[in-house]
Scaffold this active site. Structure first.
Site, PDB file in Angstrom:
ATOM      1  N   ARG A 256       0.834  -1.197   0.000  1.00 16.26           N
ATOM      2  CA  ARG A 256       0.000   0.000   0.000  1.00 16.26           C
ATOM      3  C   ARG A 256       0.866   1.243   0.000  1.00 16.26           C
ATOM      4  O   ARG A 256       1.886   1.288   0.686  1.00 16.26           O
ATOM      5  CB  ARG A 256      -0.906   0.012   1.242  1.00 16.26           C
ATOM      6  N   ARG A 271       2.699   0.754  10.210  1.00 15.47           N
ATOM      7  CA  ARG A 271       2.055   1.149   8.960  1.00 15.47           C
ATOM      8  C   ARG A 271       3.108   1.084   7.855  1.00 15.47           C
ATOM      9  O   ARG A 271       3.867   2.018   7.645  1.00 15.47           O
ATOM     10  CB  ARG A 271       1.487   2.566   9.087  1.00 15.47           C
ATOM     11  N   GLU A 343      -4.948  -1.879  15.278  1.00 11.50           N
ATOM     12  CA  GLU A 343      -5.887  -2.587  14.406  1.00 11.50           C
ATOM     13  C   GLU A 343      -5.164  -3.766  13.752  1.00 11.50           C
ATOM     14  O   GLU A 343      -4.269  -3.587  12.934  1.00 11.50           O
ATOM     15  CB  GLU A 343      -6.411  -1.628  13.334  1.00 11.50           C
ATOM     16  N   SER A 346      -9.582  -6.274  10.080  1.00 12.65           N
ATOM     17  CA  SER A 346     -10.751  -5.525   9.689  1.00 12.65           C
ATOM     18  C   SER A 346     -11.652  -6.514   8.966  1.00 12.65           C
ATOM     19  O   SER A 346     -11.249  -7.103   7.978  1.00 12.65           O
ATOM     20  CB  SER A 346     -10.310  -4.396   8.759  1.00 12.65           C
ATOM     21  N   ARG A 385       1.303  -5.865  13.171  1.00 13.84           N
ATOM     22  CA  ARG A 385       0.774  -5.363  14.436  1.00 13.84           C
ATOM     23  C   ARG A 385       0.517  -6.502  15.424  1.00 13.84           C
ATOM     24  O   ARG A 385       0.613  -6.315  16.637  1.00 13.84           O
ATOM     25  CB  ARG A 385      -0.492  -4.558  14.178  1.00 13.84           C
TER      26      ARG A 385
END
Length: 420
Positions: A256, A271, A343, A346, A385
RNA sequence: GGGGAGGUGGCUGAGUGGCCGAAAGCACCCGCCUGCUAAGCGGGUAGGGGGUGUAAAGCUCCCUCGAGGGUUCGAAUCCCUCCCUUCCCGCCA
């Protein structure tokens, strides 16, 4: 996408959903173009029908005097159809930009502050020490290297070294084993570059092109998640209803650009431009999708429980749930070092929004017209994470990290990271 | 990368300018028949879109034979481009 028919019949509901999601929705333009399109299409089809009739007569009679009229009809039909097609293309482009509606149970809200904790497992552990961050520990233990990664690839990349790399591999193996052996998912190894059609199917295109890495001079994009190839596995297919739900699990690196995330989570292994993820995907029917969505979320939670990580399940509010989602939960694992919830998963259900774009259908019964399937996906889990939460939760006063019991079989005898 | 063959319905596969959205077989569904099973007989079964209809059904029209363009009154069929599959050669982890 939402069907044109649905928008025609429920323009206000679609407008309201878009507004509560904070997304623009060109409903007025769509309704206007729909009228224009149908006008030209109707004209084209009427002329075409006449032409077909007369053409049959010509085939019978070979009456040359008919030719001039036939030619004119062909011209008229062609030009009307060309206009209709051009308008329809514009219309389809707009349709791809209309956000999904959402389920009635989704909390209405604007920002992440309006998300709702719907359940919690475990509690914040009392480590009995001043918790250090995973990047502090990771660099001290020599299992994470951000500095050299920056030299090789830039910021938001990392090397995992030695037992760090091994721990990541152990996590992947563990998650895949649980999902395939105990939760009934079929493992897939997928293309990690996909074409624009696939990206459009999952709704990563056209809206989110800036979040994707694109291969130069080719119609290929690096996948931002295995959701993309896996959801598109059955694109353009009509599935047997008896085979549903289809359940897939796939490990894949995910890429990403993190456009728009400047300054956020710049420290640590949180991230990244590239990260590993084990993804769960289901393809099912309208009747079962909400139930399957809940089950999939529990399958992801099961991993966190076995790892002994405290977490919360958040129901995402309308403003924070995203363009394509119909309903969404985030799993937030507690990371005592960075002192916040991260997080790690999801989970979303899309109704028929993706299936319509990817043209995934099933036949509910004999002689019944195909219906669009419902698609569901969720991380089960995202690696970085989860790794962070483990390192920070299982750290010891001496700076070493205990390997969680469920990972020990995968660690080749290593039970304590840092012991040499 | 070079050369050959090929992409047709759920599947196999015929079709080289109108009688073809498409033979035949398989599979499946409905009915008949056979004491059960098998066999046999008759019928049915692609997708999308427009119009009409409160909706479903129905009726009707248009489009779809890998994709896009072209020739023609008319294209699965002829021409061009692209994509994919497969075989042979070359290269190669």
């Amino acid at each position: 996408m939402l069907s044109l028919d649905f928008i025609r019949k429920n323009p206000d509901a679609v407008r309201r959903a878009a507004q509560l999601k904070g997304e623009p929705a060109p409903i007025d333009d769509i309704l206007r173009l729909d009228g224009v399109w149908r006008g030209h299409l109707h004209k084209a089809e009427t002329v075409k029908a006449e032409q077909n009739e007369l053409s049959k007569e010509f085939a019978r009679t070979r009456d040359e005097s008919l030719k001039e009229r036939l030619r004119q009809m062909a011209d008229t039909a062609k030009s009307e159809l060309a206009v209709a097609d051009a308008v329809k293309k514009e219309l389809d482009d707009l349709l791809l930009r209309v956000p999904n509606i959402f389920h009635e149970s989704v909390p209405v809200g604007e920002t992440e502050a309006d998300n709702v904790v719907i359940r919690e497992w475990g509690s914040k552990p009392d480590l009995g020490l001043a918790a250090r961050t995973h990047y502090d520990l990771g660099e001290a233990l020599g299992i994470m290297d951000f500095e050299r990664a920056a030299r090789v690839a830039g910021s938001r990349f990392a090397f995992l070294v030695g037992d760090g790399a091994r721990l990541e591999r152990a996590l992947v193996q563990f998650m895949l084993d649980v999902h395939t052996r105990e939760h009934g998912y079929v493992e897939l190894w997928t293309p990690m570059l996909v074409n624009s059609a696939a990206m459009t199917g999952t709704a990563n295109l056209p809206k989110f092109a800036d979040q994707l890495f694109k291969v130069e001079d080719r119609d290929l994009w690096l996948i931002p998640t295995a959701e993309v190839p896996v959801t598109n596995l059955h694109r353009e297919e009509i599935l047997d209803a008896e085979r549903l739900p289809l359940k897939y699990v796939s490990y894949a690196p995910s890429w990403r650009t993190e456009a728009g995330a400047a300054g956020k989570d710049t420290r640590g292994f949180i991230r990244m431009h590239q990260f590993s993820k084990v993804e769960l995907v289901k393809v099912t029917t309208a009747e079962t999708s909400l139930d399957e969505f809940e089950k999939l979320t529990h399958d992801a939670e099961d991993i966190l429980q076995r790892l002994g990580l405290h977490y919360q399940v958040l129901a995402m509010c309308t403003g924070d749930m995203g363009f394509a989602q119909y309903k969404k939960y985030d799993l937030m694992a507690w990371a005592p070092g960075v002192d916040r919830y991260l997080e790690v998963s999801s989970c979303s259900t899309f109704n028929d929004f993706q299936a319509m774009r990817a043209n995934i259908r099933y036949r509910p019964g004999r002689g019944v017209s195909p219906k669009f399937a419902h698609t569901i996906n969720g991380s089960g889990l995202a690696l970085p994470r989860t790794l962070d939460a483990i390192i920070e939760t299982y750290q010891r006063a001496d700076g070493m990290v205990t390997v969680p019991d469920v990972l020990k079989p995968y660690m080749g005898g290593v039970e304590l990271i840092g012991a040499r």
